[in-house]
Every structure is written in structure tokens, then in C-alpha cells.
Design an enzyme around this catalytic site. Structure first.
Site, PDB file in Angstrom:
ATOM      1  CE  LYS A  38     -55.330 -41.671  11.830  1.00  0.00           C
ATOM      2  NZ  LYS A  38     -54.790 -42.470  12.928  1.00  0.00           N
ATOM      3  NE  ARG A  61     -58.690 -39.217  17.027  1.00  0.00           N
ATOM      4  CZ  ARG A  61     -57.581 -38.949  16.320  1.00  0.00           C
ATOM      5  NH1 ARG A  61     -57.650 -38.183  15.251  1.00  0.00           N
ATOM      6  NH2 ARG A  61     -56.431 -39.449  16.688  1.00  0.00           N
ATOM      7  NE  ARG A  99     -46.317 -39.968  15.934  1.00  0.00           N
ATOM      8  CZ  ARG A  99     -47.596 -40.163  15.570  1.00  0.00           C
ATOM      9  NH1 ARG A  99     -47.910 -40.308  14.290  1.00  0.00           N
ATOM     10  NH2 ARG A  99     -48.557 -40.219  16.468  1.00  0.00           N
ATOM     11  NE  ARG A 157     -48.483 -35.878  17.996  1.00  0.00           N
ATOM     12  CZ  ARG A 157     -49.366 -36.605  17.324  1.00  0.00           C
ATOM     13  NH1 ARG A 157     -49.224 -36.769  16.033  1.00  0.00           N
ATOM     14  NH2 ARG A 157     -50.387 -37.167  17.950  1.00  0.00           N
ATOM     15  NE  ARG A 209     -52.340 -40.180  20.917  1.00  0.00           N
ATOM     16  CZ  ARG A 209     -51.096 -40.125  20.433  1.00  0.00           C
ATOM     17  NH1 ARG A 209     -50.071 -40.012  21.284  1.00  0.00           N
ATOM     18  NH2 ARG A 209     -50.879 -40.153  19.149  1.00  0.00           N
TER      19      ARG A 209
HETATM   20  P1  ADP Z   1     -52.874 -39.782  16.242  1.00  0.00           P
HETATM   21  O1  ADP Z   1     -53.705 -40.311  15.107  1.00  0.00           O
HETATM   22  O2  ADP Z   1     -51.461 -40.281  16.221  1.00  0.00           O
HETATM   23  O3  ADP Z   1     -53.517 -39.948  17.585  1.00  0.00           O
HETATM   24  P2  ADP Z   1     -53.631 -37.019  15.657  1.00  0.00           P
HETATM   25  O4  ADP Z   1     -52.681 -35.983  15.250  1.00  0.00           O
HETATM   26  O5  ADP Z   1     -54.650 -37.473  14.660  1.00  0.00           O
HETATM   27  O6  ADP Z   1     -52.707 -38.237  16.098  1.00  0.00           O
HETATM   28  O7  ADP Z   1     -54.427 -36.577  16.964  1.00  0.00           O
HETATM   29  C1  ADP Z   1     -53.765 -36.093  18.113  1.00  0.00           C
HETATM   30  C2  ADP Z   1     -54.795 -35.659  19.160  1.00  0.00           C
HETATM   31  O8  ADP Z   1     -55.577 -34.565  18.634  1.00  0.00           O
HETATM   32  C3  ADP Z   1     -55.825 -36.698  19.575  1.00  0.00           C
HETATM   33  O9  ADP Z   1     -55.337 -37.552  20.588  1.00  0.00           O
HETATM   34  C4  ADP Z   1     -56.983 -35.790  20.057  1.00  0.00           C
HETATM   35  O10 ADP Z   1     -56.737 -35.270  21.358  1.00  0.00           O
HETATM   36  C5  ADP Z   1     -56.934 -34.615  19.096  1.00  0.00           C
HETATM   37  N1  ADP Z   1     -57.827 -34.851  17.930  1.00  0.00           N
HETATM   38  C6  ADP Z   1     -57.426 -35.022  16.638  1.00  0.00           C
HETATM   39  N2  ADP Z   1     -58.482 -35.220  15.834  1.00  0.00           N
HETATM   40  C7  ADP Z   1     -59.589 -35.183  16.630  1.00  0.00           C
HETATM   41  C8  ADP Z   1     -60.980 -35.364  16.397  1.00  0.00           C
HETATM   42  N3  ADP Z   1     -61.473 -35.618  15.179  1.00  0.00           N
HETATM   43  N4  ADP Z   1     -61.831 -35.254  17.465  1.00  0.00           N
HETATM   44  C9  ADP Z   1     -61.365 -34.995  18.677  1.00  0.00           C
HETATM   45  N5  ADP Z   1     -60.058 -34.843  18.977  1.00  0.00           N
HETATM   46  C10 ADP Z   1     -59.170 -34.943  17.965  1.00  0.00           C
END
Ligand code: ADP
Length: 193
Positions: A14, A89, A128, A134, A146
Site C-alpha cells: 500500500k 481498518r 522489510r 520496525r 497482524r
Molecule cells: P502494515 O499495513 O504493514 O501493517 P501500518 O503502518 O499500516 O503497517 O500499521 C502498523 C500498525 O499501526 C498496525 O499494526 C496497528 O497497530 C497500527 N495502526 C495503523 N493504522 C491503524 C488503524 N487505522 N487503526 C488501528 N491501528 C492502526
């Protein structure tokens, strides 16, 4: 306005594709994951709150996430549109986004879901993790968590937008350029309507 939800499991590409789409369509990119990481790096109270959830591979509570998203959107009153990456999400997040956009006289134009199988995304995320710094990318247990959260809490968001025929799946395998080409076709089709 063109408001896109870029959707798909963790590690589906994404962020990479958002970078391309914002240039091509002149949109504002909002990644809730990036916003949380920024808050964490500045050690703000929001960052501190998010940190424990993220480290465990859980979602940050909706109450925190929705407020942060709204603030960010409201900083761009003149935007031609947004790409929401990693948001919504959960169903309550989707409902909050719909209400916010309605209050601005606009709506979600479409949701584009990058389809990538589980074995592939686990490999991509662990790779990654070797360089991203991270901690949630390093540990296979957290990565699997996740993915499980994605299936149970996030996948229903696809169905939410499918009810209004806004959800579209795009093959997320191939080169970055190939996938960008497929996404562009989907965005162009949305913008014709
Ligand atoms: P990825 O898509 O690789 O999981 P992100 O950077 O989008 O990585 O998200 C990393 C973490 O940030 C998620 O596992 C969650 O803990 C938190 N997070 C991100 N976006 C949201 C959201 N919309 N609602 C709740 N938690 C979120």
C-alpha cells in the site's frame, strides 16, 4: 474530489503504491501507520499510547485512531482528494470516515484492495524488517498476529464498501510498475463515474 481507500493486508504494498498514486492524481496521502510512527518518534502522549498496541500487532483503539485521522484531514481543506492508507481498518472507522466525508460534501470514491497471498506477505514483511527498523516487522509471531487481525477486523471493511459497489480487487503480485498500472486503470474507471 477523488477519495481512495488503499486496502489490503499488511505488507501488500500500500505505501509503495500510494507514493505513485499521489503524484499521478495530486492527492494527499494519509497513512495512519506513518502518523503513529511519527508520534512515537516524537514520544508524544499519542505515540506512547499507540506503541504498546503496535508492538503486539494489535490495532490502536478506534477512539484514538479516528480522532487523529480527522485532525489530519481537516488540515487540508483545499485538497483535491485523499488516499487513505491503513485506514479504515474496522467497521466503526469506516463509518466515521463516511460521516467525516459527508460533512465535507464528498464521499469515498472507491476502495482498491491489493490481493496478495499470506505466504508472500509474511516473506515480504520479514524482509522489510531486516532494514525498516520496525520492531513489528521483525518477529514472525507479531506478523502472523497482524494478519489474523486483518482477517477478523479489517476484511469486513471491503464488504462495507462492496454494498455500494465501491470495492475493487487488484492483483498485488508483479513489479511495482505493473501493479501501479492496474491501480491506475481502476482509478481512471472510478473517476469516470
Ligand atoms: P502494515 O499495513 O504493514 O501493517 P501500518 O503502518 O499500516 O503497517 O500499521 C502498523 C500498525 O499501526 C498496525 O499494526 C496497528 O497497530 C497500527 N495502526 C495503523 N493504522 C491503524 C488503524 N487505522 N487503526 C488501528 N491501528 C492502526
Amino acid at each position: 474530489m477523488t477519495n481512495l481507500v488503499l486496502f489490503g493486508p499488511p505488507g501488500s504494498g500500500k505505501g509503495t503504491q500510494a507514493a505513485f498514486l499521489i503524484e499521478k492524481y495530486n492527492l494527499i496521502h494519509i497513512s495512519t501507520g506513518d502518523l503513529f510512527r511519527y508520534e512515537m518518534s516524537n514520544d508524544t502522549s499519542l505515540g506512547q499510547e499507540a506503541k504498546a498496541y503496535m508492538a503486539k500487532g494489535e490495532l490502536v483503539p478506534d477512539s484514538v485512531t479516528i480522532g487523529m485521522l480527522r485532525n489530519k484531514v481537516e488540515k487540508h481543506p483545499d485538497a483535491q482528494g485523499f488516499i487513505f492508507d491503513g485506514f479504515p481498518r474496522t467497521i466503526p472507522q469506516a463509518e466515521a470516515l463516511d460521516a467525516l466525508l459527508i460533512s465535507m460534501g464528498t464521499e469515498v470514491s472507491g476502495l482498491l484492495s491489493l490481493d496478495v497471498g499470506e505466504a508472500e506477505i509474511v516473506q515480504r514483511i520479514l524482509k522489510r524488517g531486516e532494514t525498516s527498523g520496525r520492531s513489528d516487522d521483525n518477529d514472525e509471531v507479531t506478523v502472523r498476529k497482524r494478519i489474523a487481525v486483518y482477517k477478523s477486523e479489517t476484511a469486513p471493511v471491503f464488504d462495507h464498501y462492496a454494498l455500494t459497489h465501491k470495492s475493487h480487487s487488484v492483483n498485488g503480485l508483479g513489479t511495482v510498475e505493473e501493479i501501479a498500472g492496474r491501480l491506475s486503470e481502476a482509478v481512471d474507471a472510478l473517476r469516470k463515474h
